[in-house]
Design an enzyme around this catalytic site. Structure first.
Site: not given
Length: 344
Positions: A138, A189, A252, A254
């Site tokens: 984003a 992923k 990210s 994650n």
């Protein structure tokens, strides 16, 4: 042609997509449960929580009432975590015709019934569903950096309409009929990004990350093919593209979460550090439990080790060592033919 669009969710991705669509000339309503965020968007044209330094397009209007947000909307963009999609979709179906195009942007699998986001939306009665997936942080979309994404749907017309609506000079959209493969690739992923972060938290290097990404793609291939998706999809943006960016970027969540785990933090401590929903955690548990509950013999060593580290307290370093010391294998078991080897 300009549309009236409702974006449900004023997090980082929902806000970035709302701004993109508004700059494309569409009238955009955005739903923010937090009234302070709604007021900030309406009065100051910024989302003070996620993007305090970016002025948003003036043709975005924020609401904290769902019915007001979607009134007269011709297209809906759902940008909430997977765990909230089913309930939200049921509420939306009470407010909108079944044939309304619904764009799904979450990347996860429901823990409760092992459904993808499009399946959860379809379960509420909607018939024209498009999944947006690919390597798309984003923050970089807000900066208008060149980005490419996939619009996947079983309905060609819906996919192409979404393609036209979202396309801009910095946001390129491709279509793909493999909705199943695109969604599962995007979900899995995130689990691999947790593993990549764990390796980074352990101070492993580029060799490790490259090996992990490559072997993870094989793991994703097995999973997606078993689930009825197309392996070729994983060679594209929703597979390899998203895998690379999520495993290497500090944007990210994650990967950042995995880094904290690799440093020795507990699950709860890592959650507090990241401060955002980490879809990979729930997706990992959903896949692991699905494999075990259904006694499915599908080789997914990376996913299984991430589960053991997150939920059974296995030492991260030990987990990586055990992956390295697994029994000897060919790189690509699926293509090995003894006749290809030179005869002694």
């Amino acid at each position: 042609m300009k549309f009236k669009i409702a974006v449900i969710g004023a997090g980082s991705w929902g806000t970035a997509l709302a701004n993109l669509l508004a700059e494309n000339g569409h009238q955009v309503n955005i739903y923010a449960r937090n009234q302070k965020i709604a007021a900030s968007i309406n009065n100051q044209h910024l989302n003070h929580k996620y993007f305090p330094n970016y002025i948003l397009a003036k043709n975005i209007k924020a609401y904290s009432d769902l019915a007001e947000t979607v009134a007269e909307a011709e297209l809906i963009v759902i940008s909430v975590p997977t765990q909230a999609v089913a309930e939200l979709s049921n509420k939306l179906n009470d407010l909108l015709p079944d044939e309304t195009i619904v764009v799904s942007t979450a990347k996860g699998i429901s823990e409760f019934d092992f459904k993808t986001n499009s399946q959860l939306i379809a379960g509420a009665g909607f018939t024209n569903i498009v999944a947006l997936s690919g390597p798309t942080h984003a923050e970089e979309v807000m900066e208008k950096l060149p980005t490419a994404i996939v619009a996947a749907s079983q309905n060609k017309s819906a996919a192409e309409q979404v393609q036209s609506i979202f396309m801009s000079k910095y946001f390129r959209v491709y279509t793909n009929p493999d909705l199943r493969g695109v969604e599962l690739g995007g979900a899995l992923k995130n689990v691999i990004a947790l593993a990549s972060g764990i390796c980074d938290g352990l101070n492993f290097g580029d060799n490790t990350r490259a090996a992990l990404i490559t072997r993870a793609l094989m793991e994703m291939n097995r999973f997606v093919e078993y689930q009825g998706g197309k392996i070729i999809t994983l060679a594209g943006l929703a597979g390899m593209g998203d895998l690379v960016v999520t495993c290497t970027s500090m944007h990210s969540r994650n990967r950042r979460f995995g880094i904290e785990i690799g440093k020795g933090k507990t699950l709860e401590e890592a959650k507090r550090e990241v401060k955002q929903v980490v879809e990979g955690v729930k997706t990992c548990r959903a896949i692991y439990n699905w494999l075990k509950d259904n006694k499915i013999n599908l080789e997914m060593p990376i996913t299984e080790k991430v589960y053991q580290v997150l939920f059974n307290g296995e030492d991260p370093y030990q987990a990586v060592e055990e992956l390295m010391l697994r029994s000897k294998k060919h790189e690509m078991e699926e293509i090995v033919d003894n006749s290809l080897w030179a005869q002694e």
